[in-house]
Design an enzyme around this catalytic site. Structure first.
Site, PDB file in Angstrom:
ATOM      1  N   SER A  19       0.849  -1.194   0.000  1.00  0.00           N
ATOM      2  CA  SER A  19       0.000   0.000   0.000  1.00  0.00           C
ATOM      3  C   SER A  19       0.884   1.243   0.000  1.00  0.00           C
ATOM      4  CB  SER A  19      -0.918  -0.020   1.225  1.00  0.00           C
ATOM      5  OG  SER A  19      -1.675   1.165   1.251  1.00  0.00           O
ATOM      6  N   HIS A  44      -1.194  -1.425  -3.992  1.00  0.00           N
ATOM      7  CA  HIS A  44      -2.486  -1.008  -3.428  1.00  0.00           C
ATOM      8  C   HIS A  44      -2.474   0.520  -3.355  1.00  0.00           C
ATOM      9  CE1 HIS A  44      -6.015  -1.638  -0.694  1.00  0.00           C
ATOM     10  NE2 HIS A  44      -5.574  -0.507  -0.144  1.00  0.00           N
ATOM     11  N   ASP A  46      -4.491   3.821  -2.384  1.00  0.00           N
ATOM     12  CA  ASP A  46      -5.599   4.365  -1.597  1.00  0.00           C
ATOM     13  C   ASP A  46      -6.063   5.687  -2.183  1.00  0.00           C
ATOM     14  OD1 ASP A  46      -5.886   2.412   0.470  1.00  0.00           O
ATOM     15  OD2 ASP A  46      -3.978   3.114   1.300  1.00  0.00           O
ATOM     16  N   MET A  48      -8.628   8.731  -1.406  1.00  0.00           N
ATOM     17  CA  MET A  48      -9.409   9.336  -0.312  1.00  0.00           C
ATOM     18  C   MET A  48      -9.911  10.694  -0.770  1.00  0.00           C
ATOM     19  SD  MET A  48      -6.966   8.484   2.898  1.00  0.00           S
ATOM     20  CE  MET A  48      -6.154   6.887   3.072  1.00  0.00           C
ATOM     21  N   HIS A  78      -8.169   1.293  -4.193  1.00  0.00           N
ATOM     22  CA  HIS A  78      -9.112   1.235  -3.074  1.00  0.00           C
ATOM     23  C   HIS A  78      -9.792   2.592  -2.957  1.00  0.00           C
ATOM     24  CE1 HIS A  78      -9.558   0.751   1.612  1.00  0.00           C
ATOM     25  NE2 HIS A  78     -10.713   0.819   0.996  1.00  0.00           N
ATOM     26  N   MET A  80     -11.884   5.022  -1.298  1.00  0.00           N
ATOM     27  CA  MET A  80     -12.539   5.466  -0.056  1.00  0.00           C
ATOM     28  C   MET A  80     -13.199   6.805  -0.368  1.00  0.00           C
ATOM     29  SD  MET A  80      -9.551   4.286   2.564  1.00  0.00           S
ATOM     30  CE  MET A  80      -8.332   4.284   1.255  1.00  0.00           C
ATOM     31  N   MET A 151     -11.746  -4.040   5.972  1.00  0.00           N
ATOM     32  CA  MET A 151     -10.872  -3.060   6.623  1.00  0.00           C
ATOM     33  C   MET A 151     -10.595  -3.521   8.049  1.00  0.00           C
ATOM     34  SD  MET A 151     -10.067  -0.644   4.532  1.00  0.00           S
ATOM     35  CE  MET A 151      -9.115   0.232   5.768  1.00  0.00           C
ATOM     36  N   ASP A 186      -6.911  -5.105   5.063  1.00  0.00           N
ATOM     37  CA  ASP A 186      -6.227  -3.835   4.825  1.00  0.00           C
ATOM     38  C   ASP A 186      -6.275  -2.993   6.102  1.00  0.00           C
ATOM     39  OD1 ASP A 186      -5.058  -1.644   3.569  1.00  0.00           O
ATOM     40  OD2 ASP A 186      -6.936  -0.976   2.639  1.00  0.00           O
TER      41      ASP A 186
HETATM   42  C1  DX5 Z   1      -6.210   2.856   5.282  1.00  0.00           C
HETATM   43  C2  DX5 Z   1      -5.784   2.401   3.916  1.00  0.00           C
HETATM   44  C3  DX5 Z   1      -4.747   1.323   3.982  1.00  0.00           C
HETATM   45  C4  DX5 Z   1      -3.460   1.829   4.586  1.00  0.00           C
HETATM   46  C5  DX5 Z   1      -2.814   0.746   5.386  1.00  0.00           C
HETATM   47  O1  DX5 Z   1      -7.279   3.706   5.184  1.00  0.00           O
HETATM   48  O2  DX5 Z   1      -6.865   1.881   3.192  1.00  0.00           O
HETATM   49  O3  DX5 Z   1      -4.504   0.756   2.701  1.00  0.00           O
HETATM   50  O4  DX5 Z   1      -2.568   2.282   3.604  1.00  0.00           O
HETATM   51  O5  DX5 Z   1      -1.765   1.260   6.127  1.00  0.00           O
HETATM   52  P1  DX5 Z   1      -1.065   0.370   7.240  1.00  0.00           P
HETATM   53  O6  DX5 Z   1      -0.687  -0.929   6.614  1.00  0.00           O
HETATM   54  O7  DX5 Z   1       0.097   1.190   7.695  1.00  0.00           O
HETATM   55  O8  DX5 Z   1      -2.092   0.187   8.327  1.00  0.00           O
HETATM   56 ZN    ZN Z   2      -6.424   0.648   1.386  1.00  0.00          ZN
END
Ligand code: DX5
Ligand code: ZN
Length: 228
Positions: A19, A44, A46, A48, A78, A80, A151, A186
């Site tokens: 990620s 991966h 993210d 947001m 991913h 969000m 999650m 995740d």
């Molecule tokens: C959190 C993200 C994860 C995040 C994980 O909202 O969706 O993908 O990057 O980070 P770690 O592995 O440090 O918890």
């Molecule tokens: Zn994620």
């Protein structure tokens, strides 16, 4: 560099997603290439939107740049975001191989429709659920998906503590859905949690801090331990 993969392609070994949220963003291409060379199967990414989660990350142009820099990488996006219907085609266009969107933003009927739309655009698709979201109401639509993303932290940030209670949902989903779907964990995922995740039926392990907070020479070992 790994060959392009599909979540459905055999053999069904656990896959490791790196990620990028905890990578050094000033050196993103090198960091991404480095973790793939270190053995990670997926990047991966993210996304947001500052609404679904109180943070901002990785616009579509970052995805375009990664796709251009590493053409063979499997980009696991991913989302969000509160408006997955808007962003799914945007990230497919940007080069995603896979998009996961959140159950909390849609009805089961809309989830099924978006999954079909994503497949029609040529990508694999996942349904993500937050730690407090029960899986049971969604079991009936998961036949339309390639992956369930559970999650294991409250989404929005890297470096949070794994919530072990979510493994119960992973076990329920695996028991009921069988082996035909990938289950990704995740958040707070690291070598210390990997065996419990795999035992519960998780077979895609996404990790940010556990990989990127370690010096580069340690990363192949971490990725091996995650895969088991
Ligand atoms: C959190 C993200 C994860 C995040 C994980 O909202 O969706 O993908 O990057 O980070 P770690 O592995 O440090 O918890
Ligand atoms: Zn994620």
């Amino acid at each position: 560099m790994p060959q392009p993969i599909s979540l459905k392609s055999p053999p069904r070994l656990p896959l490791v997603g790196a990620s990028l949220l905890a990578a050094d963003w000033a050196r993103l291409g090198d960091e991404a290439r480095g973790v793939l060379e270190a053995g990670a199967d997926l990047l991966h990414i993210d996304v947001m939107d500052g609404h679904f989660v109180p943070n901002l990350a990785f616009g579509p142009d970052v995805c375009v740049a990664l796709r251009r820099a590493i053409p063979d990488a499997y980009l696991d996006v991913h989302l969000m975001v509160t408006d997955p219907a808007h962003f799914i085609p945007v990230y497919v266009e940007a080069g995603a191989d896979h998009v996961s969107f959140h159950a909390e933003t849609v009805s089961p009927e809309q989830a099924r429709g978006l999954a079909a739309e994503a497949h029609g655009l040529g990508v694999e698709v996942g349904l993500a659920i937050n730690p407090e979201t029960p899986v049971e109401p969604w079991l009936g639509v998961l036949d339309a998906f390639d992956l369930l993303l559970v999650m294991s932290v409250h989404p929005g940030y890297a470096g949070r503590k794994f919530i072990p209670e979510v493994l119960k949902k992973v076990r329920t989903a695996r028991d009921i859905l069988g082996p035909g779907i990938r289950i990704e964990l995740d958040g707070g995922v690291g070598p210390a949690k990997a065996e419990a995740i795999r035992d519960a039926g998780g077979d895609v392990l996404a990790a940010a801090s556990a990989i990127f907070a370690r010096p580069e020479p340690d990363r192949p070992g971490v990725i091996r331990e995650l895969r088991g």
